[in-house]
Design an enzyme around this catalytic site. Sequence first.
Site, short mmCIF file in Angstrom:
data_model
loop_
_atom_site.label_atom_id
_atom_site.label_comp_id
_atom_site.label_asym_id
_atom_site.label_seq_id
_atom_site.Cartn_x
_atom_site.Cartn_y
_atom_site.Cartn_z
N SER A 66 139.50 21.56 44.43
CA SER A 66 139.57 22.08 43.06
C SER A 66 141.00 22.48 42.70
CB SER A 66 138.66 23.31 42.90
OG SER A 66 137.34 22.99 43.23
N1 SAH Z 1 135.56 24.04 47.37
C1 SAH Z 1 136.12 22.74 47.67
C2 SAH Z 1 136.01 21.75 46.54
C3 SAH Z 1 134.64 21.27 46.43
S1 SAH Z 1 134.28 19.84 45.49
C4 SAH Z 1 137.56 22.86 48.13
O1 SAH Z 1 138.10 23.96 48.11
O2 SAH Z 1 138.11 21.85 48.57
C5 SAH Z 1 132.52 19.98 45.63
C6 SAH Z 1 131.94 19.63 46.98
O3 SAH Z 1 130.55 19.87 46.89
C7 SAH Z 1 132.11 18.17 47.38
O4 SAH Z 1 132.75 18.10 48.61
C8 SAH Z 1 130.64 17.68 47.49
O5 SAH Z 1 130.44 16.74 48.55
C9 SAH Z 1 129.90 18.97 47.76
N2 SAH Z 1 128.47 18.98 47.47
C10 SAH Z 1 127.81 18.42 46.43
N3 SAH Z 1 126.49 18.68 46.54
C11 SAH Z 1 126.32 19.43 47.66
C12 SAH Z 1 125.18 20.01 48.31
N4 SAH Z 1 123.94 19.88 47.84
N5 SAH Z 1 125.39 20.70 49.45
C13 SAH Z 1 126.63 20.84 49.97
N6 SAH Z 1 127.74 20.32 49.41
C14 SAH Z 1 127.59 19.61 48.26
#
Ligand code: SAH
Length: 221
Positions: A66
């Site tokens: 993000s």
């Molecule tokens: N917080 C992260 C950015 C996350 S982007 C950072 O600091 O880098 C959102 C993430 O959510 C992605 O990696 C995606 O694979 C994950 N995601 C989506 N649905 C999910 C679920 N049901 N359980 C766990 N992760 C999930």
Amino acid sequence: MRWSQGDFAAERERMVARQIAARGIADPRLLAAMRAVPREEFVPDHLRARAFDDSPLPIGAGQTISQPYIVALMIEAARLGPSDRVLEIGAGSGYAASVMAELAERVFAVERHAVLAERAAARIERLGYANLSIVVGDGTEGLPNEAPFDAILVAATGPDVPEVLLEQLAEGGRLVMPVGAAHGLQSLIRMTRLGPDRFERADLGGVRFVPLIGAHGFREE
Ligand code: SAH
């Protein structure tokens, strides 16, 4: 191009001043945590020079780390305290979870893509965040065995706030999550648990996140 640790420390200072403090985030503990966590370690090698861009960056598996300001906004909204137990859903690179590990007592971060979770866990081990655990799985189920949590942050957009996550909030706990269309307009929502069956809902404004895919999220595309 070669970089020294000093270059990155100066870049982090600049990022916090221009992108975060300048936009109204004032909590000194949060600003210090964002200066301390080496964001450059959480992006792919070929994007290191862009680690402090005012935008999200690709991290593989079609996902992104993000934008720094959004990480700060969500963490500020969650009002983390030093004795808090925290759950993050969507660990991605592990960056936001590491910032939270600087602020809270214990952090669990769930990621559905095993390849991202493995990379995140390796980084976190290298950087020495002993109070942060990365878990592979569907985070929309929460982590019932580790509940209750003082804060739950969901870093991906769901169609609504999953009931099962609200059940894992401690009394007084805060859940922060984008809600809306998978690839459209989304609102950042904060749910505060006031009592066993009482929640306060606040809309913190428009955001844009990748979709939350899982049992209580959207279906695989
Ligand atoms: N917080 C992260 C950015 C996350 S982007 C950072 O600091 O880098 C959102 C993430 O959510 C992605 O990696 C995606 O694979 C994950 N995601 C989506 N649905 C999910 C679920 N049901 N359980 C766990 N992760 C999930």
